[in-house]
Write a protein that holds these residues in place. Structure first.
Motif, mmCIF file in Angstrom:
data_model
loop_
_atom_site.group_PDB
_atom_site.id
_atom_site.type_symbol
_atom_site.label_atom_id
_atom_site.label_comp_id
_atom_site.label_asym_id
_atom_site.label_seq_id
_atom_site.Cartn_x
_atom_site.Cartn_y
_atom_site.Cartn_z
ATOM 1 N N LEU A 81 0.311 -14.991 40.134
ATOM 2 C CA LEU A 81 -0.786 -14.082 40.418
ATOM 3 C C LEU A 81 -1.847 -14.251 39.336
ATOM 4 O O LEU A 81 -1.528 -14.478 38.162
ATOM 5 C CB LEU A 81 -0.291 -12.636 40.434
ATOM 6 N N ALA A 82 -3.113 -14.152 39.721
ATOM 7 C CA ALA A 82 -4.223 -14.237 38.770
ATOM 8 C C ALA A 82 -4.611 -12.828 38.359
ATOM 9 O O ALA A 82 -5.008 -12.012 39.197
ATOM 10 C CB ALA A 82 -5.412 -14.959 39.388
ATOM 11 N N LEU A 83 -4.497 -12.502 37.082
ATOM 12 C CA LEU A 83 -4.804 -11.173 36.544
ATOM 13 C C LEU A 83 -6.047 -11.248 35.671
ATOM 14 O O LEU A 83 -6.088 -12.013 34.706
ATOM 15 C CB LEU A 83 -3.625 -10.645 35.730
ATOM 16 N N THR A 84 -7.062 -10.450 36.001
ATOM 17 C CA THR A 84 -8.271 -10.428 35.170
ATOM 18 C C THR A 84 -8.107 -9.445 34.016
ATOM 19 O O THR A 84 -7.354 -8.471 34.105
ATOM 20 C CB THR A 84 -9.503 -10.043 35.992
ATOM 21 N N ILE A 85 -8.829 -9.680 32.957
ATOM 22 C CA ILE A 85 -8.737 -8.863 31.752
ATOM 23 C C ILE A 85 -9.376 -7.489 31.924
ATOM 24 O O ILE A 85 -9.015 -6.532 31.259
ATOM 25 C CB ILE A 85 -9.393 -9.609 30.563
ATOM 26 N N GLY A 86 -10.348 -7.357 32.876
ATOM 27 C CA GLY A 86 -11.096 -6.111 32.984
ATOM 28 C C GLY A 86 -12.061 -5.973 31.817
ATOM 29 O O GLY A 86 -12.437 -6.956 31.170
ATOM 30 N N GLN A 104 5.614 -8.134 28.573
ATOM 31 C CA GLN A 104 6.762 -7.875 27.705
ATOM 32 C C GLN A 104 7.950 -7.261 28.456
ATOM 33 O O GLN A 104 9.070 -7.297 27.965
ATOM 34 C CB GLN A 104 6.345 -6.957 26.551
ATOM 35 N N ARG A 105 7.708 -6.715 29.638
ATOM 36 C CA ARG A 105 8.809 -6.131 30.416
ATOM 37 C C ARG A 105 9.527 -7.141 31.299
ATOM 38 O O ARG A 105 10.497 -6.787 31.970
ATOM 39 C CB ARG A 105 8.269 -4.984 31.283
ATOM 40 N N ARG A 106 9.042 -8.399 31.310
ATOM 41 C CA ARG A 106 9.711 -9.413 32.121
ATOM 42 C C ARG A 106 11.162 -9.534 31.651
ATOM 43 O O ARG A 106 11.482 -9.285 30.488
ATOM 44 C CB ARG A 106 8.982 -10.747 32.002
ATOM 45 N N GLY A 107 12.020 -9.914 32.537
ATOM 46 C CA GLY A 107 13.427 -10.078 32.159
ATOM 47 C C GLY A 107 14.239 -8.822 32.370
ATOM 48 O O GLY A 107 15.328 -8.866 32.913
ATOM 49 N N ALA A 127 5.475 -13.281 38.207
ATOM 50 C CA ALA A 127 4.793 -14.200 37.302
ATOM 51 C C ALA A 127 3.285 -14.120 37.516
ATOM 52 O O ALA A 127 2.797 -14.141 38.645
ATOM 53 C CB ALA A 127 5.283 -15.621 37.525
ATOM 54 N N PHE A 128 2.558 -14.030 36.410
ATOM 55 C CA PHE A 128 1.101 -13.974 36.463
ATOM 56 C C PHE A 128 0.525 -14.719 35.275
ATOM 57 O O PHE A 128 1.215 -15.033 34.307
ATOM 58 C CB PHE A 128 0.600 -12.518 36.469
ATOM 59 N N TYR A 129 -0.755 -15.011 35.362
ATOM 60 C CA TYR A 129 -1.488 -15.483 34.192
ATOM 61 C C TYR A 129 -2.712 -14.609 34.018
ATOM 62 O O TYR A 129 -3.231 -14.030 34.979
ATOM 63 C CB TYR A 129 -1.872 -16.965 34.289
ATOM 64 N N LEU A 130 -3.159 -14.482 32.787
ATOM 65 C CA LEU A 130 -4.257 -13.599 32.426
ATOM 66 C C LEU A 130 -5.508 -14.424 32.153
ATOM 67 O O LEU A 130 -5.473 -15.359 31.349
ATOM 68 C CB LEU A 130 -3.878 -12.790 31.184
ATOM 69 N N LEU A 131 -6.608 -14.091 32.838
ATOM 70 C CA LEU A 131 -7.890 -14.739 32.550
ATOM 71 C C LEU A 131 -8.584 -13.926 31.469
ATOM 72 O O LEU A 131 -8.996 -12.784 31.701
ATOM 73 C CB LEU A 131 -8.746 -14.821 33.809
ATOM 74 N N ALA A 132 -8.708 -14.505 30.277
ATOM 75 C CA ALA A 132 -9.170 -13.728 29.125
ATOM 76 C C ALA A 132 -9.593 -14.661 27.995
ATOM 77 O O ALA A 132 -9.457 -15.886 28.088
ATOM 78 C CB ALA A 132 -8.056 -12.795 28.642
ATOM 79 N N ASP A 133 -10.086 -14.055 26.942
ATOM 80 C CA ASP A 133 -10.341 -14.743 25.673
ATOM 81 C C ASP A 133 -9.040 -14.680 24.870
ATOM 82 O O ASP A 133 -8.620 -13.591 24.471
ATOM 83 C CB ASP A 133 -11.481 -14.044 24.933
ATOM 84 N N PRO A 134 -8.368 -15.799 24.630
ATOM 85 C CA PRO A 134 -7.080 -15.752 23.936
ATOM 86 C C PRO A 134 -7.155 -15.099 22.559
ATOM 87 O O PRO A 134 -6.207 -14.425 22.134
ATOM 88 C CB PRO A 134 -6.678 -17.228 23.820
ATOM 89 N N PHE A 136 5.611 -18.710 31.725
ATOM 90 C CA PHE A 136 5.719 -17.250 31.806
ATOM 91 C C PHE A 136 6.956 -16.690 31.112
ATOM 92 O O PHE A 136 6.905 -15.605 30.525
ATOM 93 C CB PHE A 136 5.705 -16.816 33.275
ATOM 94 N N ALA A 137 8.052 -17.393 31.140
ATOM 95 C CA ALA A 137 9.299 -16.851 30.583
ATOM 96 C C ALA A 137 9.243 -16.713 29.071
ATOM 97 O O ALA A 137 9.901 -15.832 28.497
ATOM 98 C CB ALA A 137 10.476 -17.739 30.985
ATOM 99 N N THR A 138 8.478 -17.554 28.403
ATOM 100 C CA THR A 138 8.517 -17.576 26.938
ATOM 101 C C THR A 138 7.207 -17.201 26.267
ATOM 102 O O THR A 138 7.189 -16.925 25.059
ATOM 103 C CB THR A 138 8.929 -18.976 26.450
#
Length: 338
Positions: A6-11, A26-29, A35-42, A70-72
């Motif tokens: 899933l594509a997640l925006t930073i807002g 952090q709640r994964r597991g 699974a998602f990725y965040l579009l943001a300024d790292p 995503f897992a790590t």
């Protein structure tokens, strides 16, 4: 085809978007976190994690690498526009990155790099100050969808919770403007889009719609206003003529108790608070804002930027987690139907 992330925006980065994204990952597991990725300024994500006292592993990736990371590590797709990290203090300097995240997330979904779009909350004023010309998030998504589809797109808001799905026909207008804004065509279009997406994206073969009346007691046969007989009832009759399982106008004060809710799949409401008050009262932390009528799936937490608590470590990711889970279920329903 296997599920994609899933594509997640930073807002708005000055709000709680960065920290609830971190908390969700952090709640994964130990919880069901798609699974998602965040579009943001790292750099901002790393700085916000440090502000909150979190040791956070970030992987700067392309969308295709998100599932493997995503897992790590929290997968982050880096934006071209950098952010300034000012928790609780929105700044128009961040507007370009906020808009870029939305545009790129939509492009990723349309290109097949992600299965759905999940958006963190934005604030309108800093965007307006930077020249943003759309009334809000949903209207901008509608514009992007129209550019891609080459045809008019009508976004429809749904508040979806575990006990109620509510769709307002009119949204962000004054209550005094609602009666003159309601038309048969508007109600029919809103309800028809709702029924179509309940079938395609929620896996409900024959959606049942309960259509609320505008006035107390649904107008009491014209004794308390003429709109229900002149506008709402003809709209329901047209929906039925089209083969949609709709009934109404129904008195809104008896539509939302448990026994009534068991008889329908979505409530079509005439104005904003008629639908959103019961939806939020029933499940404030689990209700999700879903945009129907788009050529892609979009969900969002049902809360704002919460500038007052940003950077304080007290923001809860419950609604974001609900939005991620619902987006995953909707994408899976669509995949299983094809």
């Amino acid at each position: 085809m296997p599920p994609r992330p899933l594509a997640l925006t930073i807002g708005d980065p000055s709000g709680i978007g960065p920290e609830i994204a971190i908390a969700a990952w952090q709640r994964r597991g130990r919880e069901d976190v798609p699974a998602f990725y965040l579009l943001a300024d790292p750099l901002l994500v790393k700085a916000r994690a440090s502000t909150l006292g979190h040791a956070l592993d970030i992987a700067v990736i392309s969308p295709g690498e998100a599932l493997g990371a995503f897992a790590t590590a929290l997968p982050v797709v880096a934006l071209e526009n950098a952010f300034i990290d000012t928790p609780g203090h929105p700044d128009a300097a961040n507007a370009a990155g906020t808009v870029e995240a939305i545009e790129r997330a939509v492009a990723d979904v349309r290109a097949g790099h992600a299965d759905a779009l999940v958006t963190n909350p934005i604030a309108k004023k800093p965007l307006y100050d930077a020249g943003f010309r759309y009334p809000g998030h949903t209207e901008f998504l509608g514009h992007l969808a129209e550019l891609d589809a080459g045809r008019p797109v009508r976004p429809v808001m749904m508040l979806a919770g575990p006990e109620l799905r509510a769709v307002p026909v009119t949204i962000h207008i004054a209550l005094s403007q609602v009666p003159q804004s309601l038309t048969v065509d508007l109600i029919v279009e809103t309800a028809a889009i709702t029924a179509a997406d309940l079938r395609a994206r929620f896996g409900i073969a024959r959606p049942r719609l309960a259509v609320a009346g505008l006035n107390p007691h649904a107008g009491e046969g014209g004794a308390m206003g003429t709109e229900d007989e002149a506008i709402v009832r003809p709209a329901v009759e047209e929906l039925v003529r089209r083969g949609i399982d709709a009934r109404g106008p129904l008195p809104a004060d008896t539509m939302f108790h448990a026994q009534a809710r068991a008889t329908y799949d979505a409530a079509i409401c005439m104005y904003h608070d008629q639908g959103l008050i019961p939806a939020k009262a029933l499940a404030f932390d689990e209700t999700v804002n879903v945009t129907l009528g788009l050529p892609f799936i979009r969900t969002s937490p049902d809360h704002g930027t919460a500038f007052d608590i940003a950077g304080k470590g007290v923001a809860r990711p419950d609604s974001l987690l609900a939005a991620l889970r619902l987006a995953r279920r909707m994408a899976d329903a669509m995949a299983s139907a094809t």
